[in-house]
Design a protein around this motif. Structure first.
Motif, PDB file in Angstrom:
ATOM      1  N   HIS A 272      -9.711 -57.000  15.827  1.00 28.63           N
ATOM      2  CA  HIS A 272      -9.758 -58.463  15.941  1.00 28.63           C
ATOM      3  C   HIS A 272     -11.124 -58.987  16.383  1.00 28.63           C
ATOM      4  O   HIS A 272     -11.466 -60.129  16.079  1.00 28.63           O
ATOM      5  CB  HIS A 272      -8.659 -58.941  16.893  1.00 28.63           C
TER       6      HIS A 272
ATOM      7  N   ASN B  33      -1.092 -52.666  25.732  1.00 23.89           N
ATOM      8  CA  ASN B  33      -2.029 -51.780  25.021  1.00 23.89           C
ATOM      9  C   ASN B  33      -2.862 -50.987  26.014  1.00 23.89           C
ATOM     10  O   ASN B  33      -4.094 -51.077  26.060  1.00 23.89           O
ATOM     11  CB  ASN B  33      -2.976 -52.609  24.138  1.00 23.89           C
TER      12      ASN B  33
ATOM     13  N   GLY C  77      -4.875 -43.738  18.531  1.00 26.88           N
ATOM     14  CA  GLY C  77      -5.186 -44.354  19.824  1.00 26.88           C
ATOM     15  C   GLY C  77      -5.342 -45.858  19.711  1.00 26.88           C
ATOM     16  O   GLY C  77      -4.710 -46.497  18.865  1.00 26.88           O
ATOM     17  N   CYS C  78      -6.200 -46.423  20.549  1.00 32.25           N
ATOM     18  CA  CYS C  78      -6.390 -47.881  20.546  1.00 32.25           C
ATOM     19  C   CYS C  78      -7.650 -48.178  21.351  1.00 32.25           C
ATOM     20  O   CYS C  78      -7.792 -47.663  22.462  1.00 32.25           O
ATOM     21  CB  CYS C  78      -5.174 -48.550  21.190  1.00 32.25           C
ATOM     22  N   SER C  79      -8.541 -48.998  20.811  1.00 33.29           N
ATOM     23  CA  SER C  79      -9.792 -49.282  21.528  1.00 33.29           C
ATOM     24  C   SER C  79      -9.520 -50.024  22.840  1.00 33.29           C
ATOM     25  O   SER C  79     -10.272 -49.868  23.803  1.00 33.29           O
ATOM     26  CB  SER C  79     -10.744 -50.097  20.647  1.00 33.29           C
ATOM     27  N   LEU C  80      -8.451 -50.809  22.876  1.00 33.29           N
ATOM     28  CA  LEU C  80      -8.136 -51.509  24.131  1.00 33.29           C
ATOM     29  C   LEU C  80      -7.653 -50.508  25.181  1.00 33.29           C
ATOM     30  O   LEU C  80      -8.097 -50.535  26.331  1.00 33.29           O
ATOM     31  CB  LEU C  80      -7.043 -52.554  23.888  1.00 33.29           C
TER      32      LEU C  80
ATOM     33  N   CYS D  10      -6.858 -51.313  11.010  1.00 34.40           N
ATOM     34  CA  CYS D  10      -6.889 -50.551  12.263  1.00 34.40           C
ATOM     35  C   CYS D  10      -6.841 -49.068  11.900  1.00 34.40           C
ATOM     36  O   CYS D  10      -5.824 -48.573  11.407  1.00 34.40           O
ATOM     37  CB  CYS D  10      -5.710 -50.891  13.162  1.00 34.40           C
TER      38      CYS D  10
ATOM     39  N   CYS E 133     -10.215 -55.431  21.167  1.00 32.62           N
ATOM     40  CA  CYS E 133      -9.585 -54.753  20.030  1.00 32.62           C
ATOM     41  C   CYS E 133     -10.637 -54.655  18.936  1.00 32.62           C
ATOM     42  O   CYS E 133     -11.185 -55.671  18.505  1.00 32.62           O
ATOM     43  CB  CYS E 133      -8.375 -55.546  19.545  1.00 32.62           C
ATOM     44  N   GLU E 134     -10.894 -53.434  18.474  1.00 35.07           N
ATOM     45  CA  GLU E 134     -11.970 -53.248  17.486  1.00 35.07           C
ATOM     46  C   GLU E 134     -11.632 -53.883  16.140  1.00 35.07           C
ATOM     47  O   GLU E 134     -12.523 -54.051  15.305  1.00 35.07           O
ATOM     48  CB  GLU E 134     -12.251 -51.758  17.318  1.00 35.07           C
TER      49      GLU E 134
ATOM     50  N   TYR F 110       1.887 -53.458  11.961  1.00 38.42           N
ATOM     51  CA  TYR F 110       0.664 -53.057  11.260  1.00 38.42           C
ATOM     52  C   TYR F 110       0.847 -51.789  10.429  1.00 38.42           C
ATOM     53  O   TYR F 110      -0.124 -51.249   9.899  1.00 38.42           O
ATOM     54  CB  TYR F 110      -0.479 -52.824  12.259  1.00 38.42           C
TER      55      TYR F 110
ATOM     56  N   GLU G  49      -5.865 -61.724  20.126  1.00 35.80           N
ATOM     57  CA  GLU G  49      -6.887 -60.719  20.454  1.00 35.80           C
ATOM     58  C   GLU G  49      -8.217 -61.069  19.780  1.00 35.80           C
ATOM     59  O   GLU G  49      -9.224 -60.397  20.003  1.00 35.80           O
ATOM     60  CB  GLU G  49      -6.438 -59.324  19.979  1.00 35.80           C
TER      61      GLU G  49
ATOM     62  N   HIS H  24      -6.565 -46.561  13.705  1.00 34.76           N
ATOM     63  CA  HIS H  24      -5.597 -45.794  14.516  1.00 34.76           C
ATOM     64  C   HIS H  24      -4.198 -45.939  13.933  1.00 34.76           C
ATOM     65  O   HIS H  24      -3.467 -44.955  13.787  1.00 34.76           O
ATOM     66  CB  HIS H  24      -5.628 -46.282  15.962  1.00 34.76           C
ATOM     67  N   MET H  25      -3.821 -47.168  13.585  1.00 34.99           N
ATOM     68  CA  MET H  25      -2.497 -47.383  12.983  1.00 34.99           C
ATOM     69  C   MET H  25      -2.394 -46.608  11.669  1.00 34.99           C
ATOM     70  O   MET H  25      -1.341 -46.093  11.317  1.00 34.99           O
ATOM     71  CB  MET H  25      -2.290 -48.872  12.687  1.00 34.99           C
TER      72      MET H  25
HETATM   73  S1  SF4 Z   1      -5.149 -53.245  16.099  1.00 36.86           S
HETATM   74 FE1  SF4 Z   1      -5.566 -51.107  16.604  1.00 36.86          FE
HETATM   75  S2  SF4 Z   1      -7.318 -51.147  18.025  1.00 36.86           S
HETATM   76 FE2  SF4 Z   1      -6.502 -53.254  17.884  1.00 36.86          FE
HETATM   77  S3  SF4 Z   1      -5.076 -53.422  19.621  1.00 36.86           S
HETATM   78 FE3  SF4 Z   1      -3.850 -52.773  17.835  1.00 36.86          FE
HETATM   79  S4  SF4 Z   1      -3.853 -50.518  17.955  1.00 36.86           S
HETATM   80 FE4  SF4 Z   1      -5.494 -51.220  19.298  1.00 36.86          FE
END
Ligand code: SF4
Length: 321
Positions: free
Chosen positions: A196, A136, A107-110, A279, A193-194, A47, A221, A281-282
């Motif tokens: 997907h 995740n 970070g990551c919502s998951l 995303c 996942c915010e 990503y 996801e 975060h990415m």
């Molecule tokens: S796309 Fe972003 S929010 Fe979704 S799982 Fe991957 S890092 Fe987490």
């Protein structure tokens, strides 16, 4: 031949307009030099944007590939162009190396949806039921788990345990999608996942109406109703392999935006339709902060040794499947 920004533009010219290239070339040259000086490698998730993915990364892939390849790295420094849990996983597998994440807020919502305490409570509620944790998650959550999984190996991991029932955390949709493929009963958590979770079955139907004949590939996801509308569901690596193998005339990847750009570079004959979700975060990872991570040795990932030992076991069990 020593790589330089000038020699790399050919790789990405399909997805980065020439007018934008000067914005990137300085940082690319600086990063290539810093990598040599510091004996560093850059691991980039699928990503990441094409100027990172195709121009400065040494190892690219999905979470599973990055975890596997992180174990083989011989460099002194690993820069993780991805999100924080990925950097933690690289550190778990390379405790003696310096692992840097260019922005601690990636970070990551998951990962944020579950805590170690949640898992301890679930174990009380479901005594004896093994806990399978998606990669995740934080190292602290992995440490409470029996084994990890990714979207690429979740079914194999669940079935490797030889039990009738597992807890699969924290992605509710991944758990529901895997439950459809196996006889093992899966108890899910409520994390999403915010990126997907925003896709809907209507989105897919509209894409098909607007682009007759398009092949639709979805990430697991996504909600099960979305996966049901797709021609194929799989991890980012599986989607990329599908495009290479089947060579559809036109394709839509129902996942994060940069994925299509990165796969499109390799497949000039395939038309990529690009409705996608970013995303945030990415996207915190940029050439600028990768450069500064290498210049300033920031931000080094640290994990409490007791937590790390237990979390490493869960990751290693997964890698052995
Ligand atoms: S796309 Fe972003 S929010 Fe979704 S799982 Fe991957 S890092 Fe987490």
């Amino acid at each position: 031949m020593t790589l330089s920004a000038a020699s790399l533009y050919d790789r990405v010219q399909r997805v980065i307009p020439a007018i934008e290239w000067p914005v990137f070339s300085d940082d690319i040259d600086a990063i290539l030099k810093l990598k040599r000086e510091r004996n560093a490698v850059i691991l980039a998730h699928n990503y990441q944007t094409p100027e990172i993915f195709h121009c400065v990364a040494d190892i690219v892939g999905d979470s599973l590939a990055l975890a596997r390849k992180a174990m083989e790295v011989e460099a002194d420094v690993i820069v993780l162009a991805g999100v924080h849990f990925m950097a933690e996983t690289a550190k778990l597998l390379n405790p003696s190396k310096t692992v840097l994440i260019p922005d601690m807020r990636a970070g990551c919502s998951l990962a944020d949806s579950i805590t170690p305490q949640d898992i301890r409570l679930l174990r009380q509620r479901y005594p004896g039921v093994p806990v399978v944790t998606y990669v995740n998650t934080s190292a602290a959550v992995k440490a409470e788990s029996d084994i990890c999984c990714t979207s690429g190996n979740a079914k194999a991991v669940v079935e490797s345990l030889g039990v009738p029932r597992v807890l699969m955390l924290p992605d509710e949709y991944l758990a529901q999608n895997i439950a459809k493929q196996t006889d093992v009963e899966i108890i899910a958590w409520k994390g999403h996942c915010e990126v997907h979770e925003r896709f809907t079955p209507e989105d897919i139907r509209e894409m098909r109406a607007a682009h007759p004949g398009v092949t639709v590939l979805a990430h697991p996801e996504c909600p099960p109703e979305v996966v049901a509308e797709a021609d194929f569901a799989g991890s980012t690596a599986a989607m990329s392999d599908y495009v290479g193998r089947e060579k559809p005339a036109s394709v839509v990847l129902v996942t994060e935006c940069s994925m299509s750009d990165n796969v499109a570079v390799e497949h000039p004959d395939v038309e990529f339709i690009r409705p996608c979700n970013l995303c945030p975060h990415m996207k915190r990872i940029t050439l600028g902060n990768i450069r500064s991570a290498l210049e300033r040795n920031e931000h080094a990932v640290t994990i409490d040794p007791t937590v790390a030992a237990r979390a490493r076991l869960a990751v290693e069990r997964m890698l052995a499947v």
